[in-house]
Each structure stands twice: as C-alpha cells, then as structure tokens.
Motif scaffolding. Structure first.
Motif, PDB file in Angstrom:
ATOM      1  N   ASP A  38       7.914  26.599  21.644  1.00  0.00           N
ATOM      2  CA  ASP A  38       7.323  25.363  22.487  1.00  0.00           C
ATOM      3  C   ASP A  38       6.660  25.901  23.586  1.00  0.00           C
ATOM      4  OD1 ASP A  38       8.249  24.169  20.128  1.00  0.00           O
ATOM      5  OD2 ASP A  38      10.022  23.361  21.136  1.00  0.00           O
ATOM      6  N   ALA A  39       7.554  26.688  24.479  1.00  0.00           N
ATOM      7  CA  ALA A  39       7.002  27.061  25.846  1.00  0.00           C
ATOM      8  C   ALA A  39       6.117  28.116  25.870  1.00  0.00           C
ATOM      9  CB  ALA A  39       8.357  27.266  26.667  1.00  0.00           C
ATOM     10  N   LEU A  40       6.037  29.046  24.806  1.00  0.00           N
ATOM     11  CA  LEU A  40       4.973  30.145  24.787  1.00  0.00           C
ATOM     12  C   LEU A  40       4.238  30.157  23.445  1.00  0.00           C
ATOM     13  CD1 LEU A  40       7.125  33.151  26.384  1.00  0.00           C
ATOM     14  CD2 LEU A  40       5.426  31.627  27.447  1.00  0.00           C
ATOM     15  N   ALA A  41       3.124  30.558  23.409  1.00  0.00           N
ATOM     16  CA  ALA A  41       2.391  30.747  22.082  1.00  0.00           C
ATOM     17  C   ALA A  41       2.838  32.015  22.004  1.00  0.00           C
ATOM     18  CB  ALA A  41       0.993  30.809  22.247  1.00  0.00           C
ATOM     19  N   LEU A  42       4.028  32.445  21.571  1.00  0.00           N
ATOM     20  CA  LEU A  42       4.767  33.644  21.555  1.00  0.00           C
ATOM     21  C   LEU A  42       4.190  34.544  20.081  1.00  0.00           C
ATOM     22  CD1 LEU A  42       6.939  35.658  22.746  1.00  0.00           C
ATOM     23  CD2 LEU A  42       8.707  34.528  21.286  1.00  0.00           C
ATOM     24  N   ARG A  43       4.084  33.827  18.995  1.00  0.00           N
ATOM     25  CA  ARG A  43       3.459  34.674  17.993  1.00  0.00           C
ATOM     26  C   ARG A  43       2.101  35.162  18.138  1.00  0.00           C
ATOM     27  NH1 ARG A  43       4.181  31.784  12.255  1.00  0.00           N
ATOM     28  NH2 ARG A  43       6.054  32.077  12.729  1.00  0.00           N
ATOM     29  N   PRO A  44       1.200  34.460  18.567  1.00  0.00           N
ATOM     30  CA  PRO A  44      -0.114  35.037  18.574  1.00  0.00           C
ATOM     31  C   PRO A  44      -0.247  36.432  19.676  1.00  0.00           C
ATOM     32  CG  PRO A  44      -0.409  32.599  18.707  1.00  0.00           C
ATOM     33  CD  PRO A  44       1.187  32.997  18.901  1.00  0.00           C
ATOM     34  N   MET A 100       5.844  52.357  13.617  1.00  0.00           N
ATOM     35  CA  MET A 100       6.694  51.207  14.546  1.00  0.00           C
ATOM     36  C   MET A 100       5.982  50.126  14.797  1.00  0.00           C
ATOM     37  SD  MET A 100       9.745  52.061  15.005  1.00  0.00           S
ATOM     38  CE  MET A 100       9.530  52.357  13.170  1.00  0.00           C
ATOM     39  N   LEU A 101       4.342  50.025  15.142  1.00  0.00           N
ATOM     40  CA  LEU A 101       3.619  49.000  15.401  1.00  0.00           C
ATOM     41  C   LEU A 101       3.436  48.221  14.170  1.00  0.00           C
ATOM     42  CD1 LEU A 101       1.100  50.557  17.810  1.00  0.00           C
ATOM     43  CD2 LEU A 101       2.744  48.967  18.286  1.00  0.00           C
ATOM     44  N   VAL A 102       3.075  48.851  13.082  1.00  0.00           N
ATOM     45  CA  VAL A 102       3.180  48.067  11.704  1.00  0.00           C
ATOM     46  C   VAL A 102       4.315  46.974  11.495  1.00  0.00           C
ATOM     47  CG1 VAL A 102       2.765  48.302   9.423  1.00  0.00           C
ATOM     48  CG2 VAL A 102       1.443  49.580  10.745  1.00  0.00           C
ATOM     49  N   GLY A 103       5.534  47.889  11.708  1.00  0.00           N
ATOM     50  CA  GLY A 103       6.669  46.826  11.698  1.00  0.00           C
ATOM     51  C   GLY A 103       6.928  46.027  12.646  1.00  0.00           C
ATOM     52  N   ALA A 104       6.491  46.040  14.035  1.00  0.00           N
ATOM     53  CA  ALA A 104       6.368  45.257  14.824  1.00  0.00           C
ATOM     54  C   ALA A 104       5.571  44.066  14.618  1.00  0.00           C
ATOM     55  CB  ALA A 104       6.003  45.793  16.151  1.00  0.00           C
ATOM     56  N   ALA A 105       4.391  44.107  14.168  1.00  0.00           N
ATOM     57  CA  ALA A 105       3.416  43.213  13.809  1.00  0.00           C
ATOM     58  C   ALA A 105       3.989  42.278  12.567  1.00  0.00           C
ATOM     59  CB  ALA A 105       2.030  43.960  13.489  1.00  0.00           C
ATOM     60  N   LEU A 106       4.372  42.839  11.561  1.00  0.00           N
ATOM     61  CA  LEU A 106       5.217  42.390  10.383  1.00  0.00           C
ATOM     62  C   LEU A 106       6.264  41.576  10.750  1.00  0.00           C
ATOM     63  CD1 LEU A 106       4.952  45.127   7.469  1.00  0.00           C
ATOM     64  CD2 LEU A 106       3.279  43.165   7.828  1.00  0.00           C
ATOM     65  N   ALA A 107       6.933  41.935  11.743  1.00  0.00           N
ATOM     66  CA  ALA A 107       8.277  41.070  12.183  1.00  0.00           C
ATOM     67  C   ALA A 107       7.692  40.097  13.002  1.00  0.00           C
ATOM     68  CB  ALA A 107       9.117  42.079  12.909  1.00  0.00           C
ATOM     69  N   ALA A 108       6.574  40.141  13.767  1.00  0.00           N
ATOM     70  CA  ALA A 108       6.264  39.149  14.505  1.00  0.00           C
ATOM     71  C   ALA A 108       5.592  37.850  13.739  1.00  0.00           C
ATOM     72  CB  ALA A 108       4.900  39.709  15.759  1.00  0.00           C
ATOM     73  N   LEU A 109       4.797  38.404  12.565  1.00  0.00           N
ATOM     74  CA  LEU A 109       4.294  37.463  11.928  1.00  0.00           C
ATOM     75  C   LEU A 109       5.387  36.397  11.207  1.00  0.00           C
ATOM     76  CD1 LEU A 109       1.733  39.573   9.437  1.00  0.00           C
ATOM     77  CD2 LEU A 109       1.265  37.707  10.860  1.00  0.00           C
ATOM     78  N   VAL A 110       6.473  36.791  10.885  1.00  0.00           N
ATOM     79  CA  VAL A 110       7.458  36.050  10.400  1.00  0.00           C
ATOM     80  C   VAL A 110       8.491  35.560  11.422  1.00  0.00           C
ATOM     81  CG1 VAL A 110       7.071  36.818   8.207  1.00  0.00           C
ATOM     82  CG2 VAL A 110       9.093  37.979   9.815  1.00  0.00           C
ATOM     83  N   ALA A 111       8.562  35.929  12.583  1.00  0.00           N
ATOM     84  CA  ALA A 111       9.540  35.689  13.652  1.00  0.00           C
ATOM     85  C   ALA A 111       9.585  34.358  14.113  1.00  0.00           C
ATOM     86  CB  ALA A 111       9.364  36.712  14.938  1.00  0.00           C
ATOM     87  N   GLY A 112       8.540  33.515  14.635  1.00  0.00           N
ATOM     88  CA  GLY A 112       8.725  32.269  15.043  1.00  0.00           C
ATOM     89  C   GLY A 112       9.525  32.499  16.306  1.00  0.00           C
ATOM     90  N   ILE A 116      16.645  37.138  15.284  1.00  0.00           N
ATOM     91  CA  ILE A 116      16.656  38.639  14.525  1.00  0.00           C
ATOM     92  C   ILE A 116      15.454  39.081  14.513  1.00  0.00           C
ATOM     93  CG2 ILE A 116      16.873  37.178  12.468  1.00  0.00           C
ATOM     94  CD1 ILE A 116      18.790  39.330  11.572  1.00  0.00           C
ATOM     95  N   TRP A 117      14.393  38.468  14.386  1.00  0.00           N
ATOM     96  CA  TRP A 117      13.135  38.969  14.022  1.00  0.00           C
ATOM     97  C   TRP A 117      12.516  39.483  15.301  1.00  0.00           C
ATOM     98  CZ3 TRP A 117      11.811  40.971   9.521  1.00  0.00           C
ATOM     99  CH2 TRP A 117      12.483  40.304   8.294  1.00  0.00           C
TER     100      TRP A 117
END
Length: 308
Positions: A38-44, A100-112, A116-117
């Motif tokens: 709500d406070a940040l457009a974190l995922r993008p 690690m960057l691919v892993g971070a990007a995939l985790a960010a996609l589903v994190a919301g 944990i993500w």
C-alpha cells in the motif's frame, strides 16, 4: 572511452544492486504486512532493479573482458569473455551473481507484501551484491590478509546497500502525492524514519570500521600525506567529504527533523516538517549517488598501496 564506459556500468550496477538489496531489507524491518504494497510500489521497484542488474552485469562482463584483453567492446570478443568467465574468480562471482539475480527476480514476482518471499529477495540480492567484492580491490590480496580485505569489502557493500535502499524507501514514502497522504501514511512514515535510526547506527558503524580496514590496506599510513597529490587520493578525499555530509544529514534527520515531524503530525500541521524531510533526504540521496560514482571510478585506479 572504454574506461568511462566501464566506470558508468560499474556505477549503475552498484546503484541497482544496492537498491535491490537495501529496499527489500527496508521493507522487512521498516514496514508491516500490507504497508509493503500500500505504501510503496514495492514489486515494480524490486523487479526493475533485478532486471537492470542482470542487463548491467551482462554489459559489465563484455566491457571488462575487452579491457583486460585490450580489444574493442564491439564486436564482442567471445574468446576474451569466455576466458574471463572460465579462468578467474571474477568469472565465478559473475555466474553466482546472475543466478542470484534470477532468484531475486522470481521471488519479487510472487512476493507482494509477504515476508518470506521478501526475505528470499533480500538473501539473493545480498549474495549478488557481495559478488562485487571480486570486481574491485578487495580481491587483490592473498592468503590471510586477502580474506580479511575481502570480508571487509563484502561487509562494506552490505552496509552501504542497506543505507541506499533505506534512503530509496524513505524518499518514496515522503514523496507520496499529497492527495494520497492520510493519517495512517504519516504514522507509518514516522515509524519508518524512527526505525531506521537504530538500523542506521549499525550501518554507519560497519561502514566506518570496514572503511578503515580498506583504507589501511589500499592506502597505508605512509601514503596519507600524499593523498591530495594523486587522482586516487583526491577522489577518496571527495568520497570521505560526501560521507561526512551524509552523516551530518542523517543526524539532522534523526535528532531534529523526525521528532519535529512527529510533533507536526500530532498538531495536524505536517506540511512544513514534511517539506524539510524531503529536502534533507533528497540532498542525502544526491550525496550517496555521487559516492557510488566515485567508488566506481576508484575501482579502476591503482591504489597507493599497490605501488609499494
């Protein structure tokens, strides 16, 4: 021209990796649950940082290989790139960073806003940021001293990334359009500012200690007097001056502006206090961007201790 291209890519890579790690960490200790969405457009922000870091890492390896081989960056010297990636610690670090960057990007996609993500993003991006230690002076020493220097460099990168990411998060909070600023947002902004105060103490302490270790190994006590006479020394002194300015601004934020902001929220008259915070954070952010540019440049120059 090649050196400036390499410096530019190094600078952008420092910035995007620091933002990725620092912002994901900030979202964990500075925000709660739904506030992260709500406070940040974190995922993008996280996905964009990871994607840009991947592209910049690809550009960096091409420029680095051409610089080491003494060949033009274009057309790509595939032999030089292959030699760099297969025959050096730099190549191994680069491969780890990409994974690690691919892993971070995939985790960010589903994190919301799920912790944990976001924790997975923070861990992957921390590892990716740490690999930059192998692209600078931190990997130039050998034996026990080499490990001390490398560990100090990694801790320096982690602390710097935490500061950069926290600044990004705080700037995004205070720059929210006035039409979307309500009592809840003001409250969480104050809590985030206050919360970074404790984390910031650890961050600053780590930067100072590891900076002293790096300075001892890269400059040496005997070369201190000659620093103003060399390009490396002038850039280093400029970096230290900017860091001192950041410390001053951080202290101002913590001990003056943040308490004033809390009082203004209670008085329902936050406009002036919020404007002061915006100005201070903007100047602090400009300082950190300039420091990262200097760090990228310093990494391409021979430090005084290497001439001994």
């Amino acid at each position: 021209m090649g050196d400036w291209s390499l410096i530019g890519v190094r600078f952008a890579l420092y910035l995007t990796l620091a933002a990725l790690f620092g912002l994901s960490a900030f979202s964990l200790y500075g925000l709660r649950g739904r506030e992260r969405t709500d406070a940040l457009a974190l995922r993008p922000w996280l996905i964009a940082s990871a994607g840009l870091s991947l592209l910049l890492s690809a550009a960096w390896v091409v420029l680095m290989a051409s610089s080491m081989a003494g060949t033009p960056a274009w057309p790509i010297d595939r032999e030089a790139v292959g030699a760099l990636l297969t025959g050096s610690a730099i190549g191994a670090a680069w491969k780890l960073r990409m994974v690690m960057l691919v892993g971070a990007a995939l985790a960010a996609l589903v994190a919301g806003g799920r912790g944990i993500w976001l924790g997975a993003v923070a861990l992957c991006s921390a590892a990716a940021l740490a690999t930059l230690a192998w692209t600078g002076h931190g990997a130039m020493d050998e034996a026990a001293m080499g490990w001390v220097h490398l560990i100090a460099d990694i801790l320096h990168l982690m602390a710097s990334g935490a500061w950069v990411g926290a600044l990004l998060g705080l700037v995004l909070l205070v720059l929210r359009p006035a039409t979307r600023v309500d009592a809840a947002h003001l409250g969480l902004t104050h809590r985030a500012l206050h919360g970074f105060g404790a984390v910031g103490t650890i961050v600053v302490g780590t930067i100072v200690v590891t900076g002293l270790v790096n300075g001892w190994m890269l400059v040496g006590i005997g070369n201190l007097a000659a620093l103003p006479t060399t390009l490396y020394g002038q850039l280093l002194l400029a970096k230290l001056a900017l860091f001192a300015a950041m410390l001053g601004l951080a202290s101002l934020n913590r001990f003056r502006l943040t308490p004033a902001f809390e009082q203004s929220i209670a008085a329902d008259d936050h406009g002036g206090a919020l404007a002061a915070l915006r100005t201070s954070l903007a100047v602090e952010t400009a300082c950190v961007v300039a420091i990262l540019g200097l760090v990228a440049w310093l990494g391409t120059l021979a430090p005084p201790a290497s001439a001994m």
